[in-house]
Design a protein around this motif. Structure first.
Motif, PDB file in Angstrom:
ATOM      1  N   TYR A  84      -4.855   0.828   1.736  1.00 46.56           N
ATOM      2  CA  TYR A  84      -5.538   0.026   0.868  1.00 46.56           C
ATOM      3  C   TYR A  84      -4.941   0.041  -0.448  1.00 46.56           C
ATOM      4  CZ  TYR A  84      -8.156  -4.345  -0.791  1.00 46.56           C
ATOM      5  OH  TYR A  84      -8.531  -5.406  -1.096  1.00 46.56           O
TER       6      TYR A  84
ATOM      7  N   ALA B  46      -3.850  -4.393   0.881  1.00 47.99           N
ATOM      8  CA  ALA B  46      -3.517  -3.425   2.262  1.00 47.99           C
ATOM      9  C   ALA B  46      -2.202  -3.867   3.236  1.00 47.99           C
ATOM     10  CB  ALA B  46      -4.849  -4.261   2.754  1.00 47.99           C
TER      11      ALA B  46
ATOM     12  N   GLU C 202      -4.624  -8.952  -3.051  1.00 44.09           N
ATOM     13  CA  GLU C 202      -5.540  -9.576  -3.820  1.00 44.09           C
ATOM     14  C   GLU C 202      -4.940 -10.988  -5.158  1.00 44.09           C
ATOM     15  OE1 GLU C 202      -7.517  -6.573  -6.295  1.00 44.09           O
ATOM     16  OE2 GLU C 202      -8.231  -5.136  -4.685  1.00 44.09           O
TER      17      GLU C 202
ATOM     18  N   ALA D  79       0.623  -1.185   0.308  1.00 45.82           N
ATOM     19  CA  ALA D  79       0.285   0.492  -0.375  1.00 45.82           C
ATOM     20  C   ALA D  79       0.948   1.114   0.324  1.00 45.82           C
ATOM     21  CB  ALA D  79      -0.888   0.193   1.344  1.00 45.82           C
TER      22      ALA D  79
ATOM     23  N   LEU E 289      -8.070  -0.959  -4.191  1.00 42.52           N
ATOM     24  CA  LEU E 289      -9.585  -0.897  -3.228  1.00 42.52           C
ATOM     25  C   LEU E 289     -10.842  -1.056  -4.221  1.00 42.52           C
ATOM     26  CD1 LEU E 289     -10.683  -1.803  -0.811  1.00 42.52           C
ATOM     27  CD2 LEU E 289     -11.598   0.362  -0.399  1.00 42.52           C
TER      28      LEU E 289
ATOM     29  N   ASP F 213      -1.254  -5.238  -5.842  1.00 42.02           N
ATOM     30  CA  ASP F 213      -3.188  -4.377  -4.801  1.00 42.02           C
ATOM     31  C   ASP F 213      -3.065  -5.191  -3.560  1.00 42.02           C
ATOM     32  OD1 ASP F 213      -3.272  -2.802  -6.364  1.00 42.02           O
ATOM     33  OD2 ASP F 213      -4.826  -3.994  -7.701  1.00 42.02           O
TER      34      ASP F 213
ATOM     35  N   TYR G  68      -7.231   9.355   1.026  1.00 43.09           N
ATOM     36  CA  TYR G  68      -7.705   8.779  -0.579  1.00 43.09           C
ATOM     37  C   TYR G  68      -6.503   9.260  -1.754  1.00 43.09           C
ATOM     38  CZ  TYR G  68      -9.800   6.354  -4.533  1.00 43.09           C
ATOM     39  OH  TYR G  68      -9.827   5.194  -5.648  1.00 43.09           O
TER      40      TYR G  68
ATOM     41  N   THR H 287      -5.291   4.635  -3.471  1.00 43.23           N
ATOM     42  CA  THR H 287      -4.564   3.995  -1.939  1.00 43.23           C
ATOM     43  C   THR H 287      -5.172   5.023  -1.620  1.00 43.23           C
ATOM     44  OG1 THR H 287      -1.945   3.388  -2.793  1.00 43.23           O
ATOM     45  CG2 THR H 287      -2.698   3.367  -0.697  1.00 43.23           C
TER      46      THR H 287
END
Length: 503
Positions: free
Chosen positions: A401, A375, A367, A59, A404, A373, A454, A412
């Motif tokens: 994360y 966390a 993921e 992240a 997301l 990707d 964000y 992020t």
């Protein structure tokens, strides 16, 4: 008084609207996205972690204003042939010379609380220049680096919130200044690097890769260290003459230590400005006669190989020692109470000051269809002696994360919390002041911060970042100097928007 910054707010809001509206122009088709994932190596194989260590945080954001950030993307990629007029940048690169320009602009406002409500606009232009001296002048295994700042605007923490942990990592007095300026020589096939010149500690020490996402300054360099070292220490926007050695025997382990001039601006005198940024206006004081600051750190990174069976992370342990003199927050030279009417008024003097810190930066989930990707979390703690410091304990933690939301693989999002405690001796002084002088409502305890952020990647080298912060007990809960009844500074709610462009 409220400072009106609607024009900049409108411009930043327009940036955000255009960026999200233009998402389709940069978005990839599912087939293109799959090809990108297949062609892109696992992030664990990248050398680009913040602080110049291997990346172990999935992240880690694409853009950051931290001096420790290791940025690689550039808006040049969007501009095509016009991104490098006459091929100048490519020509210089073949000869070992690279440069970059990064502009960070933001608008912030505390809508409630703080010493007073208000809004600000501020920005920073960062010019960085690097040279491989082996190509430039046949000085093998040596590199040169410098960067300069042009800082403008008004700081929200300084003029409105009045808190310890500055709301923005770029907040500083308006100036044009030199930051770092150094030469590094590598030995032992690159395992040992000796760096000499004007250096800052926050470029490599006490760095959390996940923490580089957040706007508040404390998630870059823990505020306890800035509060307990003269003039804030050698951190943004002030650097000092120093020597740093870093030993990296393998990818997993690093050991580094540095000796720095211990005061970037020198001790204030009655005839000069008490603010260290004004006492060192251009970053060119080059002071070498102040008591030294020594800092050392060991870091171990694990899970760097895909077959390790664990998610990557980094454990860091460090400490610092300052050789200068430090005042007791509570006692005078006769071991009496400073708040007592019979006190000499001269604080007891201690020789030296110190602190320790530890960090865990850990990827907790990736993921399945895109290992880049997922966390990451971080936890960082620091402590210093209570008998000679305003703050004696600090802890922060957060989670980020990356990717997301569907179709926003490079964005992020994160939330982080920090708290620092007023030392026992400083709190004791507050109690003494109440007992001897009847001063009420000024007994400090701690300051805490919650931040939600964000970062949206608009294109290579371009990001926008809405941000929300809530500050609990600004400055530990002191009385508001703007309130005649001595009420404490109220908790502050801060909203902001940052835009970053890198070329």
């Amino acid at each position: 008084m409220i400072v009106h910054v609607q024009p900049l707010q409108r411009r930043l809001a327009l940036w955000l609207i255009l960026a999200l509206g233009a998402q389709g122009a940069w978005a990839q088709s599912p087939a293109e996205e799959a090809a990108r994932i297949a062609a892109e190596p696992d992030f664990r194989g990248r050398p680009g972690g913040a602080g110049n260590d291997p990346q172990t945080s999935v992240a880690q954001p694409d853009s950051s204003a931290r001096p420790s950030a290791n940025l690689t993307t550039s808006i040049q990629d969007l501009l095509g042939p016009s991104g490098d007029p006459f091929g100048t940048r490519a020509f210089l690169k073949t000869r070992g010379i690279t440069y970059s320009l990064t502009y960070v602009g933001e608008s912030l406002s505390n809508v409630t609380g703080g010493a007073r409500r208000g809004g600000i606009a501020e920005g920073r232009l960062d010019f960085q220049f690097d040279a491989d001296l082996g190509k430039v002048m046949d000085w093998q295994d040596a590199t040169f680096h410098t960067n300069l700042y042009q800082i403008h605007g008004t700081g929200l923490s300084r003029y409105f919130v009045n808190n310890f942990m500055s709301v923005s990592s770029i907040e500083a007095l308006p100036s044009s200044r030199l930051y770092e300026f150094w030469v590094e020589q590598k030995f032992l096939d690159g395992q040992l690097g000796i760096r000499v010149g004007q250096l800052a500690t926050d470029t490599e020490f006490a760095v959390s890769q996940t923490g580089t996402l957040f706007l508040n300054s404390t998630f870059g360099w823990p505020n306890i260290m800035a509060s307990n070292v003269p003039s804030g220490g050698p951190i943004y926007p002030l650097a000092v003459p120093a020597v740093r050695a870093k030993y990296v025997p393998n990818r997993s382990f690093s050991l580094q230590a540095g000796i720095y001039n211990g005061d970037p601006a020198g001790p204030p005198r009655p005839d000069n400005d008490p603010d260290p940024q004004r006492r060192n206006r251009t970053g060119t004081n080059f002071r070498t006669n102040d008591p030294a600051l020594v800092i050392a750190e060991a870091a171990y990174a694990y899970g760097l190989e895909a077959n390790d069976g664990i998610e990557p992370g980094t454990v860091t342990l460090g400490g610092w020692y300052h050789f200068g003199g430090f005042n007791s927050p509570r006692f005078d030279t006769n071991e009496g109470l400073l708040a007592s009417p019979s006190s000499s008024g001269v604080a007891r003097r201690f020789r030296g000051n110190s602190g320790i810190y530890g960090i865990i930066d850990q990827t907790i989930y990736r993921e399945p269809d895109d290992p880049n990707d997922g966390a990451s979390v971080f936890v960082r703690m620091s402590g210093s002696p209570s008998d000679r410091n305003l703050l004696n304990f600090y802890v922060d933690a957060g989670i980020g994360y990356k990717g997301l939301f569907s179709g926003r693989s490079d964005d992020t999002i994160g939330v982080a919390f920090a708290i620092e405690r007023i030392s026992d001796r400083a709190r004791g002084f507050d109690r003494d002041a109440f007992l001897f002088g009847g001063v009420s409502g000024r007994r400090r305890s701690s300051e805490a911060l919650l931040e939600f952020s964000y970062q949206a990647v608009i294109g290579p080298g371009v990001t926008v970042q809405p941000d929300v912060q809530y500050v609990f007990r600004p400055s530990g809960g002191v009385a508001n100097p703007r309130e005649v009844d001595g009420r404490r500074i109220r908790n502050a709610a801060v909203f902001g928007l940052r835009a970053t462009i890198r070329y």
